[in-house]
Design a protein around this motif. Structure first.
Motif, PDB file in Angstrom:
ATOM      1  N   GLY A 107      36.271  54.561  60.755  1.00 18.02           N
ATOM      2  CA  GLY A 107      34.619  54.356  60.620  1.00 18.02           C
ATOM      3  C   GLY A 107      34.306  53.633  59.167  1.00 18.02           C
ATOM      4  O   GLY A 107      33.159  53.539  59.021  1.00 18.02           O
ATOM      5  N   MET A 108      35.179  53.365  58.224  1.00 28.01           N
ATOM      6  CA  MET A 108      35.341  52.660  57.137  1.00 28.01           C
ATOM      7  C   MET A 108      35.772  51.351  56.891  1.00 28.01           C
ATOM      8  O   MET A 108      37.142  51.299  57.305  1.00 28.01           O
ATOM      9  N   PRO A 109      35.090  50.354  56.279  1.00 23.74           N
ATOM     10  CA  PRO A 109      36.040  48.965  56.135  1.00 23.74           C
ATOM     11  C   PRO A 109      37.075  49.092  55.360  1.00 23.74           C
ATOM     12  O   PRO A 109      36.739  49.775  54.202  1.00 23.74           O
ATOM     13  N   VAL A 110      38.079  48.998  55.308  1.00 28.99           N
ATOM     14  CA  VAL A 110      39.334  49.021  54.451  1.00 28.99           C
ATOM     15  C   VAL A 110      40.146  47.550  54.413  1.00 28.99           C
ATOM     16  O   VAL A 110      40.412  47.218  55.335  1.00 28.99           O
ATOM     17  N   ARG A 111      40.442  47.055  53.313  1.00 26.69           N
ATOM     18  CA  ARG A 111      41.291  46.100  53.177  1.00 26.69           C
ATOM     19  C   ARG A 111      42.449  46.619  52.104  1.00 26.69           C
ATOM     20  O   ARG A 111      41.964  47.155  51.239  1.00 26.69           O
ATOM     21  N   THR A 112      43.746  46.016  52.253  1.00 30.54           N
ATOM     22  CA  THR A 112      44.636  46.290  51.492  1.00 30.54           C
ATOM     23  C   THR A 112      45.395  44.926  50.996  1.00 30.54           C
ATOM     24  O   THR A 112      45.488  44.018  51.779  1.00 30.54           O
ATOM     25  N   ASN A 113      45.820  45.000  49.715  1.00 25.34           N
ATOM     26  CA  ASN A 113      46.354  43.462  49.173  1.00 25.34           C
ATOM     27  C   ASN A 113      47.792  43.423  49.581  1.00 25.34           C
ATOM     28  O   ASN A 113      48.444  44.698  50.254  1.00 25.34           O
ATOM     29  N   ARG A 114      48.618  42.573  48.991  1.00 23.08           N
ATOM     30  CA  ARG A 114      50.163  42.329  49.403  1.00 23.08           C
ATOM     31  C   ARG A 114      50.856  43.632  49.002  1.00 23.08           C
ATOM     32  O   ARG A 114      52.012  43.701  49.356  1.00 23.08           O
ATOM     33  N   LEU A 115      50.421  44.357  48.071  1.00 27.17           N
ATOM     34  CA  LEU A 115      51.052  45.395  47.361  1.00 27.17           C
ATOM     35  C   LEU A 115      50.480  46.908  48.267  1.00 27.17           C
ATOM     36  O   LEU A 115      51.181  47.926  47.495  1.00 27.17           O
ATOM     37  N   GLY A 116      49.856  46.938  49.055  1.00 28.18           N
ATOM     38  CA  GLY A 116      49.128  48.008  49.664  1.00 28.18           C
ATOM     39  C   GLY A 116      48.308  48.898  48.850  1.00 28.18           C
ATOM     40  O   GLY A 116      48.380  50.008  49.017  1.00 28.18           O
ATOM     41  N   MET A 117      47.567  48.215  48.134  1.00 31.95           N
ATOM     42  CA  MET A 117      46.488  48.934  47.429  1.00 31.95           C
ATOM     43  C   MET A 117      45.277  48.420  48.009  1.00 31.95           C
ATOM     44  O   MET A 117      45.047  47.461  48.660  1.00 31.95           O
ATOM     45  N   ARG A 118      44.101  49.569  47.930  1.00 28.69           N
ATOM     46  CA  ARG A 118      42.884  49.207  48.385  1.00 28.69           C
ATOM     47  C   ARG A 118      42.196  48.222  47.663  1.00 28.69           C
ATOM     48  O   ARG A 118      42.186  48.393  46.262  1.00 28.69           O
ATOM     49  N   GLY A 119      41.678  47.018  48.172  1.00 25.34           N
ATOM     50  CA  GLY A 119      41.098  46.131  47.310  1.00 25.34           C
ATOM     51  C   GLY A 119      41.701  44.519  47.411  1.00 25.34           C
ATOM     52  O   GLY A 119      42.870  44.396  48.122  1.00 25.34           O
ATOM     53  N   GLY A 120      41.342  43.685  46.568  1.00 28.99           N
ATOM     54  CA  GLY A 120      41.922  42.470  46.425  1.00 28.99           C
ATOM     55  C   GLY A 120      43.210  42.479  45.523  1.00 28.99           C
ATOM     56  O   GLY A 120      43.740  43.595  45.065  1.00 28.99           O
ATOM     57  N   GLU A 121      43.740  41.181  45.374  1.00 26.20           N
ATOM     58  CA  GLU A 121      45.079  40.968  44.555  1.00 26.20           C
ATOM     59  C   GLU A 121      44.695  41.171  43.004  1.00 26.20           C
ATOM     60  O   GLU A 121      43.761  40.959  42.850  1.00 26.20           O
ATOM     61  N   PRO A 122      45.851  41.955  42.394  1.00 25.78           N
ATOM     62  CA  PRO A 122      45.442  41.980  40.949  1.00 25.78           C
ATOM     63  C   PRO A 122      45.413  40.827  40.222  1.00 25.78           C
ATOM     64  O   PRO A 122      45.804  39.664  40.842  1.00 25.78           O
ATOM     65  N   ALA A 123      44.548  40.749  39.349  1.00 25.33           N
ATOM     66  CA  ALA A 123      44.196  39.578  38.567  1.00 25.33           C
ATOM     67  C   ALA A 123      45.585  38.974  37.827  1.00 25.33           C
ATOM     68  O   ALA A 123      46.533  39.900  37.331  1.00 25.33           O
ATOM     69  N   PRO A 124      45.759  37.694  37.673  1.00 28.14           N
ATOM     70  CA  PRO A 124      47.011  37.449  36.967  1.00 28.14           C
ATOM     71  C   PRO A 124      46.728  37.623  35.377  1.00 28.14           C
ATOM     72  O   PRO A 124      45.743  37.738  35.120  1.00 28.14           O
ATOM     73  N   PRO A 125      48.084  37.970  34.709  1.00 22.33           N
ATOM     74  CA  PRO A 125      48.189  38.243  33.274  1.00 22.33           C
ATOM     75  C   PRO A 125      47.339  37.208  32.477  1.00 22.33           C
ATOM     76  O   PRO A 125      47.098  35.931  32.940  1.00 22.33           O
ATOM     77  N   ASP A 126      46.525  37.464  31.566  1.00 19.76           N
ATOM     78  CA  ASP A 126      45.894  36.799  30.765  1.00 19.76           C
ATOM     79  C   ASP A 126      45.675  37.641  29.325  1.00 19.76           C
ATOM     80  O   ASP A 126      45.760  38.632  29.372  1.00 19.76           O
TER      81      ASP A 126
END
Length: 213
Positions: free
Chosen positions: A24-43
């Motif tokens: 019943g809840m919308p879920v997306r996982t990134n390529r690492l299996g975490m909930r949410g988008g991809e990690p930001a690139p180092p900066d």
């Protein structure tokens, strides 16, 4: 949404690159299996925060933008520090995880991101190292005696005797009984987390969520 984990000491993990409605809840996982988008690139201006936890951290029953890791990232971005830095808050919460699971996740999945801060979302049932919750029951290797109703009944009865003997009838007090295996699993996990984060010069914050009857 879940699969057996190949990481030693971790029974299961979330499946990468999923995007849909689960329970019943919308879920997306990134390529690492975490909930949410991809990690930001180092900066040089990036400050990385990673959050470990169970269903409270994962955000069971709520949309991604309502989870507390996402709300925290928004607060940090809108703070005075957000004028000079970018904040990337990674949600590594997985439904049913214990402190023991979170220590494994920290060492095997979190430290490569070189976080400045690690937040542990601690819930008062986190010492449950025996497979009581449904995902652990599903993915843990089967124990022979659990195939027999009578033996399971005896185990349940013995467990409730311990709840009264060690916790005065209070299940949460029983889980935190000093010197017992369940509470010691938390002590050991926190010790491992402290050692691993010290080596990376990362700070740790412990957030305790109450369980209100």
């Amino acid at each position: 949404l879940y699969r057996p984990s190949s990481i030693p000491g971790l029974t299961y993990e979330m499946v990468p690159l999923r995007n849909g409605t689960f329970e019943g809840m919308p879920v997306r996982t990134n390529r690492l299996g975490m909930r949410g988008g991809e990690p930001a690139p180092p900066d040089p201006s990036l400050i990385r925060v990673v959050i470990l936890g169970d269903s409270f951290t994962f955000g069971f029953g709520v949309a991604e933008e309502q989870t507390y890791p996402r709300r925290l990232e928004k607060i940090l971005d809108e703070s005075p520090s957000g004028r000079e830095h970018r904040f990337d808050v990674l949600n590594l919460g997985v439904v049913g995880y214990t402190s023991r699971d979170e220590a494994v996740v920290l060492k095997r999945k979190t430290l490569p991101f070189d976080p400045r801060l690690v937040i542990i979302g601690y819930v008062l049932n986190d010492p449950e190292i025996d497979p009581r919750q449904s995902l652990h029951k599903h993915f843990d290797p089967p124990v022979w005696w659990r195939r027999f109703h009578v033996l399971r009944l005896l185990h349940l009865g013995w467990n409730w005797i311990d709840v009264y003997r060690l916790g005065g009838g209070d299940y949460i007090r029983y889980l935190h009984a000093p010197g017992r295996e369940k509470w010691e699993s938390v002590v050991t996990a926190f010790r491992e987390i402290r050692q691993a984060t010290r080596e990376r010069d990362a700070r740790v914050m412990l957030v305790i969520f109450p369980m209100v009857p």
